[in-house]
Design a protein around this motif. Structure first.
Motif, PDB file in Angstrom:
ATOM      1  N   GLU A 141       0.827  -1.211   0.000  1.00 52.78           N
ATOM      2  CA  GLU A 141       0.000   0.000   0.000  1.00 52.78           C
ATOM      3  C   GLU A 141       0.857   1.255   0.000  1.00 52.78           C
ATOM      4  OE1 GLU A 141      -4.035  -1.495   2.322  1.00 52.78           O
ATOM      5  OE2 GLU A 141      -2.254  -0.992   3.498  1.00 52.78           O
ATOM      6  N   ILE A 142       1.917   1.243   0.785  1.00 53.14           N
ATOM      7  CA  ILE A 142       2.786   2.418   0.841  1.00 53.14           C
ATOM      8  C   ILE A 142       3.463   2.642  -0.505  1.00 53.14           C
ATOM      9  CG2 ILE A 142       4.879   3.388   1.907  1.00 53.14           C
ATOM     10  CD1 ILE A 142       3.977   2.182   4.529  1.00 53.14           C
ATOM     11  N   CYS A 143       3.884   1.551  -1.140  1.00 53.62           N
ATOM     12  CA  CYS A 143       4.526   1.683  -2.454  1.00 53.62           C
ATOM     13  C   CYS A 143       3.566   2.295  -3.463  1.00 53.62           C
ATOM     14  CB  CYS A 143       5.003   0.329  -2.959  1.00 53.62           C
ATOM     15  SG  CYS A 143       6.388  -0.307  -2.017  1.00 53.62           S
ATOM     16  N   ASP A 200      12.149  -4.077  10.501  1.00 55.83           N
ATOM     17  CA  ASP A 200      12.156  -4.971   9.354  1.00 55.83           C
ATOM     18  C   ASP A 200      11.024  -4.626   8.373  1.00 55.83           C
ATOM     19  OD1 ASP A 200      13.282  -7.259   7.989  1.00 55.83           O
ATOM     20  OD2 ASP A 200      11.336  -8.205   8.398  1.00 55.83           O
ATOM     21  N   LEU A 201       9.849  -4.290   8.918  1.00 59.32           N
ATOM     22  CA  LEU A 201       8.739  -3.895   8.034  1.00 59.32           C
ATOM     23  C   LEU A 201       9.119  -2.662   7.215  1.00 59.32           C
ATOM     24  CD1 LEU A 201       5.645  -4.299  10.369  1.00 59.32           C
ATOM     25  CD2 LEU A 201       6.072  -5.538   8.232  1.00 59.32           C
ATOM     26  N   ILE A 202       9.787  -1.725   7.884  1.00 55.19           N
ATOM     27  CA  ILE A 202      10.215  -0.507   7.199  1.00 55.19           C
ATOM     28  C   ILE A 202      11.224  -0.847   6.109  1.00 55.19           C
ATOM     29  CG2 ILE A 202      11.534   1.638   7.538  1.00 55.19           C
ATOM     30  CD1 ILE A 202      10.115   1.960  10.199  1.00 55.19           C
ATOM     31  N   TYR A 203      12.156  -1.721   6.465  1.00 53.07           N
ATOM     32  CA  TYR A 203      13.148  -2.147   5.479  1.00 53.07           C
ATOM     33  C   TYR A 203      12.476  -2.794   4.264  1.00 53.07           C
ATOM     34  CZ  TYR A 203      16.604  -5.020   3.183  1.00 53.07           C
ATOM     35  OH  TYR A 203      17.375  -5.604   2.218  1.00 53.07           O
ATOM     36  N   GLN A 204      11.524  -3.698   4.535  1.00 44.01           N
ATOM     37  CA  GLN A 204      10.812  -4.371   3.433  1.00 44.01           C
ATOM     38  C   GLN A 204      10.157  -3.358   2.501  1.00 44.01           C
ATOM     39  OE1 GLN A 204      11.047  -7.456   2.884  1.00 44.01           O
ATOM     40  NE2 GLN A 204      11.869  -8.147   4.868  1.00 44.01           N
ATOM     41  N   THR A 205       9.519  -2.371   3.116  1.00 43.99           N
ATOM     42  CA  THR A 205       8.817  -1.368   2.324  1.00 43.99           C
ATOM     43  C   THR A 205       9.784  -0.628   1.405  1.00 43.99           C
ATOM     44  OG1 THR A 205       7.388  -1.069   4.235  1.00 43.99           O
ATOM     45  CG2 THR A 205       7.211   0.571   2.484  1.00 43.99           C
ATOM     46  N   LEU A 206      10.906  -0.172   1.990  1.00 38.43           N
ATOM     47  CA  LEU A 206      11.891   0.563   1.202  1.00 38.43           C
ATOM     48  C   LEU A 206      12.495  -0.317   0.118  1.00 38.43           C
ATOM     49  CD1 LEU A 206      11.460   2.792   3.171  1.00 38.43           C
ATOM     50  CD2 LEU A 206      13.917   3.001   3.495  1.00 38.43           C
ATOM     51  N   TYR A 207      12.715  -1.581   0.466  1.00 33.76           N
ATOM     52  CA  TYR A 207      13.301  -2.492  -0.518  1.00 33.76           C
ATOM     53  C   TYR A 207      12.386  -2.622  -1.732  1.00 33.76           C
ATOM     54  CZ  TYR A 207      15.586  -6.385  -2.696  1.00 33.76           C
ATOM     55  OH  TYR A 207      16.243  -7.163  -3.611  1.00 33.76           O
ATOM     56  N   GLN A 208      11.098  -2.829  -1.463  1.00 35.51           N
ATOM     57  CA  GLN A 208      10.150  -2.962  -2.584  1.00 35.51           C
ATOM     58  C   GLN A 208      10.096  -1.692  -3.410  1.00 35.51           C
ATOM     59  OE1 GLN A 208       6.244  -4.401  -1.753  1.00 35.51           O
ATOM     60  NE2 GLN A 208       6.960  -5.998  -0.360  1.00 35.51           N
ATOM     61  N   LEU A 209      10.082  -0.576  -2.724  1.00 34.34           N
ATOM     62  CA  LEU A 209       9.976   0.702  -3.412  1.00 34.34           C
ATOM     63  C   LEU A 209      11.174   0.910  -4.338  1.00 34.34           C
ATOM     64  CD1 LEU A 209       7.963   2.990  -3.452  1.00 34.34           C
ATOM     65  CD2 LEU A 209       9.076   3.959  -1.448  1.00 34.34           C
ATOM     66  N   ARG A 210      12.361   0.630  -3.849  1.00 33.98           N
ATOM     67  CA  ARG A 210      13.570   0.858  -4.648  1.00 33.98           C
ATOM     68  C   ARG A 210      13.771  -0.218  -5.710  1.00 33.98           C
ATOM     69  NH1 ARG A 210      14.679   6.102  -3.873  1.00 33.98           N
ATOM     70  NH2 ARG A 210      15.916   6.600  -2.021  1.00 33.98           N
ATOM     71  N   HIS A 211      13.520  -1.482  -5.368  1.00 28.40           N
ATOM     72  CA  HIS A 211      13.932  -2.547  -6.282  1.00 28.40           C
ATOM     73  C   HIS A 211      12.804  -3.154  -7.093  1.00 28.40           C
ATOM     74  CE1 HIS A 211      18.049  -2.275  -5.076  1.00 28.40           C
ATOM     75  NE2 HIS A 211      17.697  -2.341  -3.799  1.00 28.40           N
ATOM     76  N   ILE A 212      11.569  -3.039  -6.636  1.00 26.63           N
ATOM     77  CA  ILE A 212      10.474  -3.577  -7.450  1.00 26.63           C
ATOM     78  C   ILE A 212       9.819  -2.458  -8.243  1.00 26.63           C
ATOM     79  CG2 ILE A 212       8.239  -4.772  -7.376  1.00 26.63           C
ATOM     80  CD1 ILE A 212       9.381  -6.350  -4.991  1.00 26.63           C
ATOM     81  N   HIS A 213       9.614  -1.312  -7.569  1.00 30.06           N
ATOM     82  CA  HIS A 213       8.979  -0.188  -8.264  1.00 30.06           C
ATOM     83  C   HIS A 213       9.988   0.771  -8.885  1.00 30.06           C
ATOM     84  CE1 HIS A 213       4.976  -1.252  -6.725  1.00 30.06           C
ATOM     85  NE2 HIS A 213       5.630  -1.654  -5.660  1.00 30.06           N
ATOM     86  N   HIS A 214      11.262   0.547  -8.634  1.00 37.24           N
ATOM     87  CA  HIS A 214      12.339   1.378  -9.198  1.00 37.24           C
ATOM     88  C   HIS A 214      12.135   2.856  -8.912  1.00 37.24           C
ATOM     89  CE1 HIS A 214      13.814  -2.213 -11.018  1.00 37.24           C
ATOM     90  NE2 HIS A 214      12.611  -2.441 -11.504  1.00 37.24           N
ATOM     91  N   THR A 219      18.846  -0.646   5.899  1.00 32.57           N
ATOM     92  CA  THR A 219      17.859   0.376   5.547  1.00 32.57           C
ATOM     93  C   THR A 219      18.564   1.633   5.039  1.00 32.57           C
ATOM     94  OG1 THR A 219      16.490  -0.521   7.308  1.00 32.57           O
ATOM     95  CG2 THR A 219      15.816   1.586   6.396  1.00 32.57           C
ATOM     96  N   GLY A 220      19.729   1.935   5.661  1.00 34.11           N
ATOM     97  CA  GLY A 220      20.475   3.128   5.281  1.00 34.11           C
ATOM     98  C   GLY A 220      20.928   3.126   3.832  1.00 34.11           C
ATOM     99  N   TYR A 221      21.075   1.937   3.242  1.00 31.93           N
ATOM    100  CA  TYR A 221      21.470   1.878   1.830  1.00 31.93           C
ATOM    101  C   TYR A 221      20.296   2.145   0.895  1.00 31.93           C
ATOM    102  CZ  TYR A 221      26.211   0.426   2.769  1.00 31.93           C
ATOM    103  OH  TYR A 221      27.518   0.410   3.180  1.00 31.93           O
TER     104      TYR A 221
END
Ligand code: SF4
Lengths: 436, 265
Positions: free
Chosen positions: A94-96, A126-140, A161-163
């Motif tokens: 949802e956030i993405c 971890d939830l925050i990390y997951q969200t950022l990961y999806q945003l950067r790597h799945i949604h580019h 998360t910092g990366y």
């Protein structure tokens, strides 16, 4: 809680925005990143404001909490587990979706994600990390991300998360560890300062690495933090000394000050009948600028004997009036740092003066065109050895004249009718003298 | 005095500068003015109309870039893109004249790339003010502009800026949204920047916008607008409510181009 399952996205967005709104940071500044031709997004170092909300604050990022559920009970916080408020949680997806769809319509500059603590600090981080990961790597997504680090979370999660983020922050919450102990019993200076140090070291190590090879960037826009002002009895001197320490020892990019709003009507906390201490907050921001851009030190502005800012004069005017021995300053000769100390000369105009006078002597009318606020500066400067008007270099005289300048008290505060004056006005000149 | 009247555009003013040199009346005896800048003809002045010529303008641009540098060149273009209100035209040096005399000064000093530091010079100062005004509005608009998704997936934005900032905006969004098809339409000037996914943008004159086309929103459009409004209203702190500060930070003339403050969503 089960309700979150059936809640509409709209309702979640309402609840989780409402719960995030007291966090003051909303800037998208500190990093320049051009688009890469494929992903969506770029970043501009000065940041971009996308709109201004009804309170007049800049809206740059989609500022939301992941969840407003929390296992802790900090007494200044609306999300405290003791409060009876409606709870909601987003999913990473949802956030993405919200971020991507808002971003492509140019509503926002990026995401500012913070969170209450669900289950445990690690679980939440971890939830925050997951969200950022999806945003950067799945949604580019290549736009700006500011993320709050959760105090007490595993350093490995913080690092990963910092990366993915541009800026990270951990709120100091309150200026002293005493206050923190009283109001936020589950947080301590240690759980706050440890990750702050970790991120600082990470940024430095990343910088060194980037000098020798190409590597993913770690928190390129730096760290920031925030302190709540007015909930606890610290003086401006204490607050600013803490800020100075954070700039010097932790390499912070920004310290934010948040005028306390008693959302919980908690009887341990001040009621502040005049509303949040906005003028005090404003003076702290002005002083903060003096530290970051004008080479001032806290010890020059305040002391144990003068622990609070003058409410009628901004910190720079106040300093100048107490240091008349440094004035007047000759515009055509004074060095950049000396110019910076003149009331009415901002750092941009100081730079322009230094450039322009290389090509000819400057006059008062040139200064005006360059952007100097003459009605404030005129007591402190000469052009070619002359003052603009015959004035006295006298504390009372200048003070009286400067106070006649109503713009010294910001309009938004003037027009709220000086409600908070009563909190500070002891030992001050009578307000009528200035308001008339 | 010879007054050369040129079109109010980059090509127009650059053509004017070319002729100001070419005609050899001497810079002291020559002034440049935009058409709008001439409202009363003065006695003892000779007026000449200058035809805009893209090839000539390109020559001038090349000279400016090589002698004064790209930074000064783009500041000059930015200054030319600024709007001068009738009132400003009365009070200040005409835009074309300010740019012309700044160029003359810049080409006469040894290090022309520093010309914009001569803020004590009234012409340079005027160029600086104009350029700043364009830059500031463009920077505001980068944030305040809104896209709406049309039925065919195109992102469409309608703007009403004071200055001619469309190219600056189109550059920014081409970099930011490389894979989107988008159109930014400067309604008062009737010019659109059209960007096709994966390519450069193009500028096109659009004398008559097809209202049917630009009002056919996608199914999702209303949903995201409503979500945005929900966010916008929830983020404000009631205890700090301050409409004056809001409109000081976001001047009312920009409101019509947003979603949240335009009053028609
Ligand atoms: S831990 Fe954070 S969210 Fe939870 S009560 Fe404290 S301040 Fe609020």
């Amino acid at each position: 809680m089960q309700i979150t399952q059936e809640m509409s996205l709209m309702e979640k967005l309402h609840i989780l925005t409402d719960a995030a709104k007291y966090d003051v940071a909303c800037t998208s500044s500190g990093v320049d990143r051009a688009g890469n031709g494929k992903s969506m997004g770029n970043c501009l170092a000065p940041g971009i404001c996308h709109t201004f909300s009804a309170d007049g604050r800049c809206v740059s990022l989609l500022k939301i909490l992941f969840t407003n559920e929390c296992i802790f009970n900090c007494s200044y916080c609306l999300n405290s587990c003791e409060n009876d408020v409606k709870r909601a949680s987003f999913t990473p997806e949802e956030i993405c979706t919200l971020t991507m769809e808002f971003y492509r319509r140019n509503y926002i500059e990026g995401l500012f994600l913070s969170s209450g603590i669900l289950v445990s600090p690690d679980y939440t981080m971890d939830l925050i990390y997951q969200t950022l990961y999806q945003l950067r790597h799945i949604h580019h997504f290549n736009g700006y991300i500011h993320v709050k680090s959760i105090p007490g979370a595993d350093p490995v999660l913080v690092e990963q998360t910092g990366y993915l983020a541009d800026r990270m922050s951990i709120n100091l919450e309150l200026p002293t560890s005493d206050s923190l102990r009283k109001l936020a019993p589950y947080k301590s200076r240690k759980t706050i300062l440890k990750p702050m140090r970790q991120i600082q070291n990470g940024i430095q190590a990343n910088k060194n690495e980037l000098m020798i090879r190409k590597a993913p960037r770690f928190v390129p826009a730096g760290q920031s933090t925030q302190m709540i002002i007015g909930a606890t009895p610290e003086s401006d001197f204490q607050v600013m000394s803490v800020a100075e320490g954070l700039y010097q020892n932790f390499g912070l990019k920004r310290v934010f000050y948040s005028a306390f709003v008693n959302v919980n009507h908690n009887s341990n906390l001040p009621m502040l009948p005049g509303g949040p201490p906005l003028l005090r907050e404003h003076r702290l921001y002005q002083a903060d600028w003096l530290l970051r851009y004008y080479h001032f030190q806290v010890s020059e502005l305040l002391s144990e004997d003068r622990p609070d800012f003058n409410i009628f004069l901004d910190p720079k005017c106040d300093w100048a009036i107490r240091h008349l021995e440094c004035f007047p300053v000759e515009i055509n000769q004074a060095d950049y740092r000396t110019l910076l100390r003149v009331p009415g000369i901002g750092y941009k105009s100081a730079g322009r003066i230094v450039q322009a006078r290389k090509h000819g002597t400057l006059t008062f009318s040139d200064l005006k065109k360059i952007g100097v606020v003459l009605k404030r500066a005129l007591y402190f400067i000469t052009c070619n050895g002359r003052m603009m008007y015959p004035t006295k270099l006298d504390e009372d005289y200048i003070c009286r004249n400067l106070m006649g300048d109503r713009t010294l008290i910001p309009r938004e505060i003037r027009e709220s009718g000086y409600r908070q004056l009563s909190l500070f006005d002891e030992g001050m000149v009578s307000p009528e003298a200035i308001l008339s | 005095m010879h007054i050369l009247i040129c079109e109010n555009s980059i090509d127009g003013i650059f053509s004017g500068i070319y002729h100001a040199y070419e005609k050899r009346y001497g810079h002291k005896n020559t002034q440049l003015s935009t058409i709008e800048g001439v409202d009363t003809y003065q006695l003892f002045c000779e007026y000449e109309d200058i035809t805009t010529d893209a090839a000539i303008s390109q020559k001038v641009a090349n000279t400016l870039i090589s002698r004064l540098g790209t930074e000064v060149y783009s500041e000059l273009c930015q200054a030319i893109s600024a709007y001068e209100s009738p009132n400003e035209r009365k009070k200040h040096i005409n835009k074309a004249e300010a740019v012309y005399k700044t160029v003359v000064l810049g080409l006469s000093i040894p290090n022309g790339s520093h010309i914009l530091e001569y803020l004590g010079n009234p012409y340079v100062n005027r160029v600086f003010q104009l350029s700043l005004s364009t830059f500031n509005e463009a920077h505001h608009m980068l944030g305040f502009l809104r896209f709406s998704e049309l039925e065919n997936g195109i992102l469409f934005s309608r703007i009403h800026p004071k200055n001619y900032i469309l190219p600056l905006l189109a550059d920014h969004f081409t970099d930011r949204l490389p894979q989107e098809n988008f159109i930014i339409y400067d309604e008062p000037r009737k010019i659109a920047a059209v960007h096709k996914s994966g390519s450069r943008y193009m500028l096109a004159e659009v004398p008559q916008a097809d209202e049917n086309f630009i009002n056919q929103f996608s199914d999702k459009e209303q949903e995201y607008r409503t979500l945005w409004l929900t966010f916008f209203h929830s983020i404000a702190i009631e205890a700090r409510k301050n409409p004056k500060l809001q409109s000081q930070n976001l001047p009312k003339r920009f409101w019509q181009d947003t979603i949240e403050l335009s009053g028609n969503s």
